[in-house]
Design a protein around this motif. Structure first.
Motif, PDB file in Angstrom:
ATOM      1  N   ASN A  57       0.857  -1.225   0.000  1.00  0.00           N
ATOM      2  CA  ASN A  57      -0.109   0.065  -0.017  1.00  0.00           C
ATOM      3  C   ASN A  57       0.863   1.254  -0.094  1.00  0.00           C
ATOM      4  O   ASN A  57       2.039   1.321   0.292  1.00  0.00           O
ATOM      5  N   PHE A  58       0.238   2.392  -0.182  1.00  0.00           N
ATOM      6  CA  PHE A  58       0.937   3.792  -0.463  1.00  0.00           C
ATOM      7  C   PHE A  58       1.632   4.077   0.934  1.00  0.00           C
ATOM      8  O   PHE A  58       2.766   4.709   0.687  1.00  0.00           O
ATOM      9  N   LYS A  59       0.821   3.812   1.959  1.00  0.00           N
ATOM     10  CA  LYS A  59       1.411   4.161   3.045  1.00  0.00           C
ATOM     11  C   LYS A  59       3.010   3.430   3.421  1.00  0.00           C
ATOM     12  O   LYS A  59       3.908   4.075   3.761  1.00  0.00           O
ATOM     13  N   ASP A  60       3.027   2.032   3.255  1.00  0.00           N
ATOM     14  CA  ASP A  60       4.186   1.155   3.554  1.00  0.00           C
ATOM     15  C   ASP A  60       5.027   1.726   2.476  1.00  0.00           C
ATOM     16  O   ASP A  60       6.216   1.847   2.621  1.00  0.00           O
ATOM     17  N   ASP A 108      -0.938  14.449   6.611  1.00  0.00           N
ATOM     18  CA  ASP A 108      -0.969  12.843   6.295  1.00  0.00           C
ATOM     19  C   ASP A 108       0.513  12.507   5.988  1.00  0.00           C
ATOM     20  O   ASP A 108       0.961  11.224   6.373  1.00  0.00           O
ATOM     21  N   PHE A 109       1.002  13.107   5.414  1.00  0.00           N
ATOM     22  CA  PHE A 109       2.557  12.792   4.792  1.00  0.00           C
ATOM     23  C   PHE A 109       3.302  13.092   5.746  1.00  0.00           C
ATOM     24  O   PHE A 109       4.515  12.477   5.754  1.00  0.00           O
ATOM     25  N   ASN A 110       3.208  13.951   6.865  1.00  0.00           N
ATOM     26  CA  ASN A 110       4.475  14.132   7.599  1.00  0.00           C
ATOM     27  C   ASN A 110       4.126  13.532   9.032  1.00  0.00           C
ATOM     28  O   ASN A 110       4.505  13.891   9.989  1.00  0.00           O
ATOM     29  N   THR A 111       3.254  12.341   9.071  1.00  0.00           N
ATOM     30  CA  THR A 111       2.933  11.597  10.087  1.00  0.00           C
ATOM     31  C   THR A 111       3.913  10.346  10.272  1.00  0.00           C
ATOM     32  O   THR A 111       3.952   9.680   8.913  1.00  0.00           O
ATOM     33  N   VAL A 146       5.674   9.688   5.569  1.00  0.00           N
ATOM     34  CA  VAL A 146       5.198   9.372   4.210  1.00  0.00           C
ATOM     35  C   VAL A 146       6.111  10.178   3.064  1.00  0.00           C
ATOM     36  O   VAL A 146       5.532  11.255   2.770  1.00  0.00           O
ATOM     37  N   GLY A 147       7.113   9.568   2.838  1.00  0.00           N
ATOM     38  CA  GLY A 147       8.066  10.393   1.760  1.00  0.00           C
ATOM     39  C   GLY A 147       9.188  11.134   2.633  1.00  0.00           C
ATOM     40  O   GLY A 147      10.240  11.301   2.125  1.00  0.00           O
ATOM     41  N   PHE A 148       8.768  11.804   3.561  1.00  0.00           N
ATOM     42  CA  PHE A 148       9.597  12.707   4.404  1.00  0.00           C
ATOM     43  C   PHE A 148      10.584  11.784   5.442  1.00  0.00           C
ATOM     44  O   PHE A 148      10.138  10.844   5.994  1.00  0.00           O
ATOM     45  N   ASP A 149      11.667  12.090   5.501  1.00  0.00           N
ATOM     46  CA  ASP A 149      12.331  11.519   6.586  1.00  0.00           C
ATOM     47  C   ASP A 149      12.317  12.388   8.037  1.00  0.00           C
ATOM     48  O   ASP A 149      11.813  13.769   7.979  1.00  0.00           O
ATOM     49  N   LYS A 150      12.298  11.596   9.002  1.00  0.00           N
ATOM     50  CA  LYS A 150      11.823  12.350  10.574  1.00  0.00           C
ATOM     51  C   LYS A 150      13.481  12.264  11.320  1.00  0.00           C
ATOM     52  O   LYS A 150      14.224  11.692  10.852  1.00  0.00           O
ATOM     53  N   PRO A 151      12.982  12.660  12.552  1.00  0.00           N
ATOM     54  CA  PRO A 151      14.204  12.874  13.409  1.00  0.00           C
ATOM     55  C   PRO A 151      14.503  11.374  14.049  1.00  0.00           C
ATOM     56  O   PRO A 151      13.475  10.490  13.978  1.00  0.00           O
TER      57      PRO A 151
END
Length: 998
Positions: A712-715, A906-909, A921-926
């Motif tokens: 799925n898109f999220k994964d 939604d994408f920054n979660t 979702v697409g972004f790297d996070k700390p």
């Protein structure tokens, strides 16, 4: 007051004739000439001791000090207190010794400093104070700051520029800072503010020094400035009484005439003084003017007129403070009588301090002789001298301490100066015309903008700032017809009229310039931006054809930056015109403009950051370059929508031939994922063409029957789908000798081989299909776990292109880059940009076997012709910051909503943080643990990405910070990533967070 008993007798008049010659004529230097002595004696006697100033009442201890100092003085010492002599810190020892003599032998009361430098002046002040029996007054004309007189000090905008500002708190802040700097330099008097109402546009000596032509605005601005200055313990001096605004003559050269009636003076020129006296003005400077309505003697300077100085200023207007003459060396008064006579006349008129006197020893002799003749009394002398001593006590000169010269330059040039300077221009710059809302410039994707320079001063900062918003082409041609031919393709023409910021420089438009403006306005949509006094507009008769008219007032670097911000909507217009321009524009005219949500520019302090701490970035970047971790670096920091730090370091390569510039463009590597592919995917999501549960099989039919169909898109975008990290696609293109195979490559472009991945190297156009086939057939991890993969964004690129029918490089330009003004961002930059603007990334020794400059470093992206979903974009820090700011504002930039706030959220979660996967979702996070992409100090709502070539882009919604780091650390070879190992990017990010004040 003590009377002269023989004053009215025949014998007294005869005595005067014998002693000093015929009244009204000149004698030799050993005699005294005083004009109209009987009337002066009569008027002078009416000044009673009860008129001593009440503004600065002293404590009993203070009065005791004044009385004791006065009573201990000799007559010559009392006379000396009346003189404030010109001093310079840029002159030789002869000048210094002459001042020494005036202090030690003639006991002068003060010094007014002119040209020189702050440290030199401080040392001289200490020297002169140490030699003076009674502490000296030290003053200066700091009308727009110490920089008006001294090098290496700060200059604020001129009064006329400040006159456009509506927020009086800002004027008070200017006063506070001028007061602080004056105090630090050992001054007691600032001969400002100017209270002249500049009602004559041709005024050659006031003009830009005035707050304007409206008495109410002039008064409000002057009061605010005065309050700021005097809050720091510095005395303000209002000038030039009775009003120097309505004249076209320079009083430095000859005596100006003011033809206003007494009633007109009362209503206009006196108005600021009346209000200022009520607000606590410390002192007044009296001008050298011929004002027939209040001084009937023809061509008699107001500065030596008893009627002006005593009857009007002190009695009628009730002023109790200290009264200074204007400089007594000015030709308007110095040519009227001998210097010694002028000094005495000025004293008799009622002045307390004789400013910039000539020949002090001779003047004191005249005073002594006149005193011996009882031409004035001890009470009159005490009236001024005790007033002077009271002010000296109030200034704490009775406890004088030498000026500390250590850190003096730093203290006088603090970061607060520049921070305030930005605020002032943000509030001063004035829009006078805005036909069809040409300002601010919107719809950048539909604009083609040209810039034409006029005037003879520098415009570099203005042009470079304009270019930070979008592509702006500088056009020039001396022939108007040829110029117009060049301008024909452009939708908007910005004309910048740039004149020197040097005081009293000529800002008038030449005839050829007027003709040029008229011609261009008739044939183009024009925005005229005037970096000059508003009076520069006077010769323009018709403004009808000019769509946008901006008055930026001055040509300082800050004015140029802020004006460019206004043109593109990073700030709104707030200024109001302080003077009228013929019948075209009136005082207080000024149009508001729309503020667009675009990045602006300011100092760190204006957004709650500490510039001193932020400057530590310099040393970290320099360390990386010196250690050859990378040859060059770009760093940008923005906060609260303002770029506060943008610097470039090092060179393109280690041979140090080309310095890195802010406009240079780098291979940003994996930043491509979030600045090219992801925004387009987010629009698809926003349009509900996909959602978090959409499967790869339904998104892309080629995956329908594959092992990836149910991802799925999220994964997929969380790197949680089990995809391989990457695939060595290039191996499929190599022959048995491990060289690029002729099956896939050509040295010269052909119809089926048009995708270029290096000099003289073209790949088959359909190899992208092979890449996708290899991805479809690749293995999946059996265990569901976090694994970073470039394949995700290669898949998304294929999805976008097949869904929209447009290549990704076209799609990103159309949907984002053009409207965002990201004119320095592109796939395959050699098709658009000069090669010298592109630092090389690597010397490829394993496949392309050439220097990679302008060709994407990532080989998988190169095999797709330089356009891939995971790599391929070249950009600079400013452009990357724009799209990061768009994300920070949840899809909005330039007041254009590219996707909804919900889509961004939604994408920054981080959906799998609980499972140890930090990715959004697409972004790297700390990082969730000790190791990760950030300094560990960014909030968990922050997001961004890093890139293989030594790049990083990160934004934090909680602190509203955008951080961009670009480099070519892979040059000349990419084997060891010391930049990453030594945490250079992270250490810079840590400094950024340490610099946050609030």
């Amino acid at each position: 007051m003590k009377k002269i008993s023989i004053r009215n007798s025949f014998f007294y008049v005869l005595f005067l004739f014998i002693a000093v010659g015929c009244v009204g004529t000149k004698t030799n230097k050993n005699k005294v000439i005083v004009t109209n002595i009987p009337s002066k004696i009569e008027n002078l006697d009416s000044i009673a001791l009860s008129n001593m100033p009440t503004l600065f009442e002293l404590s009993p201890q203070g009065n005791k000090w004044v009385d004791s100092v006065y009573s201990a003085m000799t007559l010559e010492e009392k006379f000396g207190q009346l003189f404030m002599v010109a001093a310079y810190s840029n002159k030789d020892s002869t000048h210094i010794k002459a001042i020494d003599t005036l202090i030690t032998d003639h006991k002068i009361g003060g010094l007014i400093f002119f040209q020189g430098g702050p440290v030199r002046q401080a040392k001289l002040t200490n020297r002169f104070q140490s030699k003076s029996k009674t502490p000296l007054f030290i003053g200066s004309d700091a009308e727009w700051g110490l920089g008006m007189r001294l090098d290496s000090t700060y200059s604020y905008p001129w009064n006329m520029t400040l006159g456009a500002i509506q927020d009086m708190k800002l004027l008070e802040k200017v006063g506070v800072q001028i007061g602080q700097q004056s105090k630090r330099l050992g001054l007691q008097f600032n001969f400002a503010p100017i209270l002249d109402i500049n009602s004559n546009p041709k005024n050659p000596i006031i003009g830009f020094r005035s707050f304007g032509e409206d008495k109410f605005k002039v008064t409000a601005h002057a009061i605010a400035l005065m309050k700021g200055v005097q809050s720091q313990g510095i005395f303000s001096t209002g000038k030039h009484f009775p009003g120097h605004g309505d004249t076209d003559t320079d009083s430095h050269k000859k005596l100006p005439t003011i033809n206003s009636s007494k009633e007109q003076l009362q209503n206009l020129a006196f108005y600021p003084y009346k209000k200022m006296f009520h607000e606590g003005l410390s002192s007044v400077m009296v001008a050298h003017l011929n004002v027939p309505s209040i001084e009937p003697r023809p061509n008699f300077p107001s500065s030596i007129s008893y009627n002006v100085v005593t009857d009007i200023l002190q009695k009628e207007l009730g002023f109790k403070g200290l009264i200074f003459t204007d400089a007594l060396n000015m030709k308007s008064v110095s040519e009227f009588k001998l210097p010694s006579e002028i000094n005495f006349e000025a004293f008799i008129a009622g002045n307390d301090v004789l400013l910039f006197p000539e020949n002090v020893p001779a003047a004191i002799e005249k005073f002594k002789f006149a005193y011996s003749l009882n031409l004035f009394t001890e009470e009159r002398l005490a009236f001024s001298v005790k007033k002077i001593l009271k002010f000296k006590y109030k200034a704490n000169l009775n406890n004088f301490k030498p000026i500390a010269t250590e850190n003096l330059y730093t203290d006088l040039n603090s970061v607060e100066n520049e921070a305030l300077h930005y605020e002032l221009y943000e509030n001063a710059i004035t829009v006078l015309k805005n036909t069809a809302a040409v300002l601010p410039i919107k719809n950048l994707d539909k604009q083609k903008i040209a810039y034409v320079k006029m005037g003879d001063d520098n415009n570099d900062v203005f042009v470079s700032t304009l270019k930070k918003y979008t592509e702006v082409t500088v056009i020039s041609d001396v022939n108007l017809d040829s110029l117009q031919v060049k301008l024909h393709p452009f939708t908007t023409v910005i004309i910048g009229y740039h004149k020197s910021d040097v005081a009293f420089s000529n800002h008038d438009l030449r005839l050829d310039e007027l003709a040029k403006i008229k011609f261009l306005a008739q044939n183009n949509t024009v925005i005229l931006d005037v970096f000059a006094k508003p009076y520069a507009l006077l010769p323009i008769i018709n403004f009808e054809d000019i769509e946008g008219l901006v008055v930026s007032y001055q040509n300082s670097a800050v004015a140029q930056v802020v004006s460019a911000e206004l043109i593109f909507g990073a700030i709104e217009a707030k200024g109001k015109l302080p003077v009228s321009i013929n019948t075209s524009f009136n005082v207080n005219d000024g149009l508001p403009t729309e503020k667009l949500n675009r990045l602006g520019f300011t100092t760190p302090e204006n957004v709650g950051m500490n510039s001193t701490i932020l400057s530590k970035i310099d040393s970290i970047a320099t360390k990386a370059i010196d250690a050859k971790m990378t040859p060059g670096i770009q760093v940008l920091v923005a906060r609260k929508g303002k770029v506060i730090y943008q610097k470039s370091f090092g060179h393109h390569t280690y041979d140090r031939t080309i310095k890195v510039q802010d406009s240079d463009i780098y291979d940003v590597a994996s930043l491509t994922k979030i600045i090219a592919t992801l925004p387009n995917v987010m629009q698809q999501y926003d349009q509900q063409k996909i959602n978090l549960e959409t499967t790869l099989g339904s998104m892309s039919p080629i995956f329908k029957d594959s092992n990836k169909a149910n991802i799925n898109f999220k994964d997929l975008l969380s790197h949680y789908a089990g995809l391989a990290a990457g695939i060595p696609f290039y191996k499929a293109t190599m022959n048995k000798s491990q060289s690029p195979s002729d099956v896939y490559f050509r040295k010269i472009a052909e119809e089926q081989f048009s995708k270029k991945l290096g000099d003289s190297l073209f790949i088959r156009n359909d190899f992208s299909d092979t890449i996708m086939k290899m991805i479809v057939e690749s293995k999946l991890s059996l265990k569901k776990e976090y694994k970073y993969s470039d394949l995700t964004f290669m898949i998304l690129k294929d999805y976008l292109e097949k869904t929209t029918g447009k290549p990704l490089d076209v799609l990103i330009q159309e949907n984002f880059y053009r409207s965002l003004g990201m004119n320095n961002s592109s796939f395959n930059p050699l098709t658009k940009f000069d090669k010298n603007r592109i630092p090389p990334t690597e010397t490829d020794t394993y496949f392309r076997r050439q220097l990679l400059q302008g060709y994407v470093n990532d080989l998988s992206a190169a095999l797709e012709g330089g356009v891939s979903g995971h790599a391929g974009v070249f950009s600079n820090a400013m452009d990357v910051a724009k799209i990061m700011e768009l994300y920070l504002q949840k899809g909005n930039y330039g007041n254009r909503q590219y996707f909804s706030e919900k889509t961004f959220d939604d994408f920054n979660t981080c959906y799998f943080c609980a499972a140890g996967n930090r990715r959004g979702v697409g972004f790297d996070k700390p990082q969730l643990g000790a190791v990760g992409p950030t300094c560990g100090c960014a909030s968990m709502t922050s997001f961004g990405h890093t890139g293989y070539t030594g790049t990083m882009a990160w934004a934090d919604p909680e602190t509203q910070i955008v951080y961009v780091f670009l480099s070519n650390r892979t040059f000349p070879i990419a084997s060891e990533n010391r930049l990453s190992k030594e945490n250079i990017r992270e250490d810079i990010q840590r400094v950024i967070y340490e610099a946050i004040i609030n």
